[in-house]
Design an enzyme around this catalytic site. Structure first.
Site, short mmCIF file in Angstrom:
data_model
loop_
_atom_site.label_atom_id
_atom_site.label_comp_id
_atom_site.label_asym_id
_atom_site.label_seq_id
_atom_site.Cartn_x
_atom_site.Cartn_y
_atom_site.Cartn_z
N THR A 4 71.45 -19.90 0.57
CA THR A 4 72.90 -19.85 0.43
C THR A 4 73.32 -20.64 -0.81
OG1 THR A 4 73.15 -19.61 2.81
CG2 THR A 4 75.08 -20.34 1.59
N ARG A 13 68.11 -25.45 12.63
CA ARG A 13 69.45 -25.98 12.34
C ARG A 13 69.40 -27.50 12.22
NH1 ARG A 13 70.70 -22.46 9.85
NH2 ARG A 13 68.60 -21.75 10.30
P1 ATP Z 1 69.47 -20.74 6.29
O1 ATP Z 1 68.26 -19.84 6.26
O2 ATP Z 1 69.48 -21.57 7.52
O3 ATP Z 1 70.73 -20.00 6.02
P2 ATP Z 1 69.39 -21.55 3.53
O4 ATP Z 1 68.10 -21.06 3.00
O5 ATP Z 1 70.58 -20.75 3.22
O6 ATP Z 1 69.24 -21.78 5.10
P3 ATP Z 1 70.88 -23.74 2.48
O7 ATP Z 1 71.84 -23.86 3.58
O8 ATP Z 1 71.31 -23.11 1.21
O9 ATP Z 1 69.55 -23.01 3.02
O10 ATP Z 1 70.24 -25.16 2.16
C1 ATP Z 1 69.75 -26.01 3.18
C2 ATP Z 1 70.04 -27.46 2.84
O11 ATP Z 1 69.21 -27.88 1.75
C3 ATP Z 1 71.46 -27.66 2.37
O12 ATP Z 1 71.90 -28.90 2.86
C4 ATP Z 1 71.32 -27.68 0.86
O13 ATP Z 1 72.36 -28.41 0.27
C5 ATP Z 1 69.98 -28.36 0.67
N1 ATP Z 1 69.30 -27.98 -0.59
C6 ATP Z 1 68.92 -26.75 -0.95
N2 ATP Z 1 68.30 -26.76 -2.15
C7 ATP Z 1 68.29 -28.04 -2.57
C8 ATP Z 1 67.79 -28.72 -3.75
N3 ATP Z 1 67.18 -28.06 -4.73
N4 ATP Z 1 67.98 -30.04 -3.80
C9 ATP Z 1 68.60 -30.71 -2.81
N5 ATP Z 1 69.08 -30.15 -1.69
C10 ATP Z 1 68.93 -28.82 -1.56
MG MG Z 2 72.00 -19.76 4.48
#
Ligand code: ATP
Ligand code: MG
Length: 728
Positions: free
Chosen positions: A36, A608
């Site tokens: 995301t 989560r």
């Molecule tokens: P889901 O599959 O559950 O939807 P997602 O892949 O969309 O997860 P995100 O919600 O975008 O994951 O990110 C998960 C967490 O990790 C968030 O708190 C995000 O801010 C943090 N995060 C992601 N990438 C980085 C990064 N490169 N450095 C620091 N924090 C990060």
């Molecule tokens: Mg997501």
């Protein structure tokens, strides 16, 4: 141009995805790997670095809440207004298109959205009227059939019944229902998507216009798109649009509702030169949580295959509690929560998740008892409550008297002596003449079809609606709302109920007036040419299916596993891990990959959690009125023991239940964290201007704040609608 801040805080593969210059891209990655985040940064990259027009971007997410967050985060990154951006759910964007192009879509200008509850009610009535046996042709099943067909893009004529008499009858019910909706200007949720697709399919000029304009299409949670959503994206992209999707096949949890995880693979076949990026670093969860989740999901077959790791610490083990019954489970969860809060953590950092919505009740009971504030996602929400829908139905009739669903809802609410027989006569008239009920009623009066008492009462109802239309026409929305409640004498309808119930209903009605009063026409609805009234009514219908939860309030979050998707919390309790409950009985019995979908749901739940995860099950559970012994969920066996720590039930239960500081006392000692605004704080309202907070009451969607506005004077506002900003 300083682009560094957009690429800051992204790892290498994330950057690669964000800056991809391939025509299409697929980010396929596990939970918490930043999908995301990548999607939002991509959006900012396109606009700020590639200088693409904000008008050329369309971003689609899964819930209105996620869309709101996305807009907010994009705004922070871009440091400019995100107003021109199209960000929303598939449903809200389809709705917007239909409002803007109602004529081309073959809809009346004032078409109304039929929510799931209205849809079922309408079907029940039609099935009865058409002489079908309700037991054999239940409305719920008809609804299921119709929505599933629509999700597949099928109109009745396109359905191959293969001479199967069952399918033939369901198809016939679908046909009757659709004719009816078309006549009355009603659009159900599935119809929004189907019609938006047809709108482009049948209007070459319009399609060409949008293809030219919406060059960049971004989709989050792509694994849960269904056939019609996929077709819609494909149609819009054509040969020129660029599509950027992110998803995780391991989190596909809406197969039961028509989502097709195959779309992920299909995407790389249907679109040329797709760049696929995999993200493997998880930033969300501790090592223990992640390893256990990875081990669990490894039991599924046919995965696209991913390997998630974290640079963070192992953290605490996952705690497993075996409760002796469901009461004990709830007590345990709430006591752990209080422990967490007594360590200075916020309530809204914690979530309790469960498989079925009915499980919320016990947790609610224990939370209330201990004075811990909470909010339930997925219960009966404000706009689904009967009195709210009654009052809105009057308003809908003021806007469009041909709205049959609204007409039916209030023709005898409050009771005005119009009996079932009279209503049946009107329906018959309507059906025979092919007119909406409203017109049939007027014709019936003119032609003398109605006589005696029926005539007088229907005449009075027609006059009431006409009077409302005349009187309320140019009033403000809040006054219109109050006006229909007063003129209809709706409150009298609830007088026969118990006092508490009636009071609650009247409170809800006055909140509804407040909501209308402080409603500000959102920019995108304004651009779509909607009036304030249209916008308010459509939002009420669209939001009835989803929570109104606001982020500011410090409440423990209760939700089903399905609605937890995409979210994250430092502390997560996953309850009811018993075979038959989770995995759900149906999935254990049925074939067709249902068990694997349950396992993905478990994976979603576990991932989560950021810092701490508690799993629990009850040895005995009272369900459907009887107690039954259950086996711990098979999913627990699939998690390696080294990541789990069992908490002995006796230790948890026998320990005397003492707390040094009761939660309630703690809350009043410091500035009350459940209140987003403090007494005396300065705020700004889009319509009323600057003011000072003087009072506050209620919780969740009931929360109201009283503001003394410099110009407009003192007003009570429903927080969820007021869109207040802090000023000064
Ligand atoms: P889901 O599959 O559950 O939807 P997602 O892949 O969309 O997860 P995100 O919600 O975008 O994951 O990110 C998960 C967490 O990790 C968030 O708190 C995000 O801010 C943090 N995060 C992601 N990438 C980085 C990064 N490169 N450095 C620091 N924090 C990060
Ligand atoms: Mg997501």
């Amino acid at each position: 141009m300083d682009v560094s801040h957009i690429l800051d805080e992204l790892n290498e593969p994330q950057r690669e995805a964000v800056t991809s210059d391939a025509p299409h891209a697929l980010v396929l990655a596990g939970a918490g790997s930043g999908k995301t985040r990548v999607l939002i940064h991509r959006l900012a990259w396109l606009i700020q670095v590639q200088h693409e027009s904000p008008l050329s971007v369309l971003a689609v997410t899964f819930t209105n809440k996620a869309a709101g967050e996305m807009r907010e985060r994009a705004q922070q990154l871009l440091e400019t207004s995100t107003r021109p951006l199209w960000i929303g759910t598939f449903h809200s964007i389809a709705h917007r298109l239909l409002r803007m192009h109602w004529r081309e879509a073959g809809l009346p200008e004032n078409f109304q959205i039929l929510d799931a509850d209205d849809q079922q009610r309408l079907l029940r009535r039609m099935i009865r009227e058409e002489g079908y046996d309700e037991n054999q042709w239940p409305a719920r099943q008809a609804q299921w059939f119709i929505n599933a067909r629509k999700d597949e893009g099928q109109r009745p004529a396109a359905i191959e019944t293969l001479d199967n008499p069952l399918t033939e009858t369901w198809t016939q019910i679908y046909r009757l229902y659709q004719d009816y909706c078309d006549r009355a200007g009603l659009v159900d949720f599935a119809e929004l998507l189907l019609r938006a697709h047809e709108l482009w399919l049948h209007n070459d000029d319009l399609l060409a216009h949008y293809r030219q304009r919406l060059q960049h299409i971004l989709v989050d949670e792509f694994q849960d798109t269904n056939t019609i959503q996929y077709a819609w994206v494909r149609l819009l992209a054509g040969d020129t649009g660029s599509v950027f999707v992110v998803g995780d096949d391991d989190q596909s949890i809406y197969g039961w509702r028509g989502a097709r995880v195959e779309n992920v693979r299909q995407f790389t076949r249907d679109f040329p030169h797709v760049q696929t990026v995999r993200l493997e670093q998880n930033y969300r969860s501790t090592g223990n949580i992640l390893s256990a989740a990875n081990a669990l999901i490894a039991n599924n077959e046919g995965r696209l295959g991913k390997n998630l790791w974290t640079a963070g610490s192992d953290g605490d083990p996952i705690r497993l509690y075996s409760a002796y019954n469901e009461q004990d489970e709830a007590r345990f969860v709430v006591s752990q929560l209080e422990q967490w809060m007594s360590e200075g953590r916020r309530a809204d950092e914690a979530a309790i998740v469960y498989r079925t919505s009915a499980q919320s009740r016990l947790f609610e009971e224990h939370l209330r008892r201990q004075g811990v504030p909470y909010r339930v996602y997925g219960g009966l929400r404000f706009f689904e409550r009967a009195e709210v829908k009654d009052a809105l139905a009057y308003l809908r009739l003021v806007l469009n008297p041909n709205d049959d669903a609204a007409f039916e809802r209030v023709i005898n609410t409050p009771a005005r002596g119009i009996g079932q027989k009279t209503v049946a006569t009107l329906r018959l008239q309507a059906r025979e003449s092919g007119l909406p009920l409203w017109q049939a009623a007027r014709a019936g009066l003119e032609q003398g079809v109605l006589t005696g008492r029926a005539r007088t009462t229907v005449q009075a109802f027609v006059e009431l609606i006409l009077a409302m239309r005349e009187r309320l026409g140019d009033w403000t929305l809040g006054n219109q709302m109050q006006g229909v409640i007063d003129m209809s004498n709706l409150p009298s309808h609830y007088e026969k109920e118990s006092r508490e119930k009636m009071e609650a209903r009247l409170e809800n009605l006055s909140e509804l007036v407040n909501a209308a009063d402080s409603f500000v026409l959102p920019a995108d609805d304004e651009e779509a040419g909607m009036t304030v009234l249209q916008s308010f009514l459509s939002r009420a219908a669209l939001e009835a299916g989803e929570t109104q939860g606001e982020d500011w309030e410090d409440c423990v979050q209760l939700m089903t596993l399905h609605s937890a998707k995409g979210l994250e919390f430092p502390l997560v309790f996953m309850a009811g891990l018993e075979d038959g409950l989770f995995p759900h009985q149906r999935s254990v019995q049925e074939s067709g990959g249902r068990l694997e979908e349950e396992r993905r749901l478990c994976y979603v739940g576990m991932t989560r959690a950021m810092e701490n995860l508690y799993l629990s099950y009850a040895e005995v559970r009272r369900m459907f009125g009887s107690e039954s012994y259950a086996r711990p969920s098979r999913f627990l066996d699939e998690m390696p023991a080294e990541h789990l720590q069992e908490i002995r039930p006796r230790a948890g239960v026998a320990r005397p239940f003492v707390r040094s500081t009761p939660v309630a006392a703690r809350r009043s000692a410091v500035a009350d964290p459940s209140q987003p605004y403090q007494h005396g704080e300065r705020v700004r309202h889009q319509k009323f201007g600057e003011g000072t907070v003087v009072s506050f009451e209620g919780q969740g969607e009931h929360a109201r704040v009283q503001v003394n506005f410099h110009e407009a004077g003192a007003k009570w506002l429903v927080l969820a609608y007021a869109k207040l900003e802090r000023s000064g």
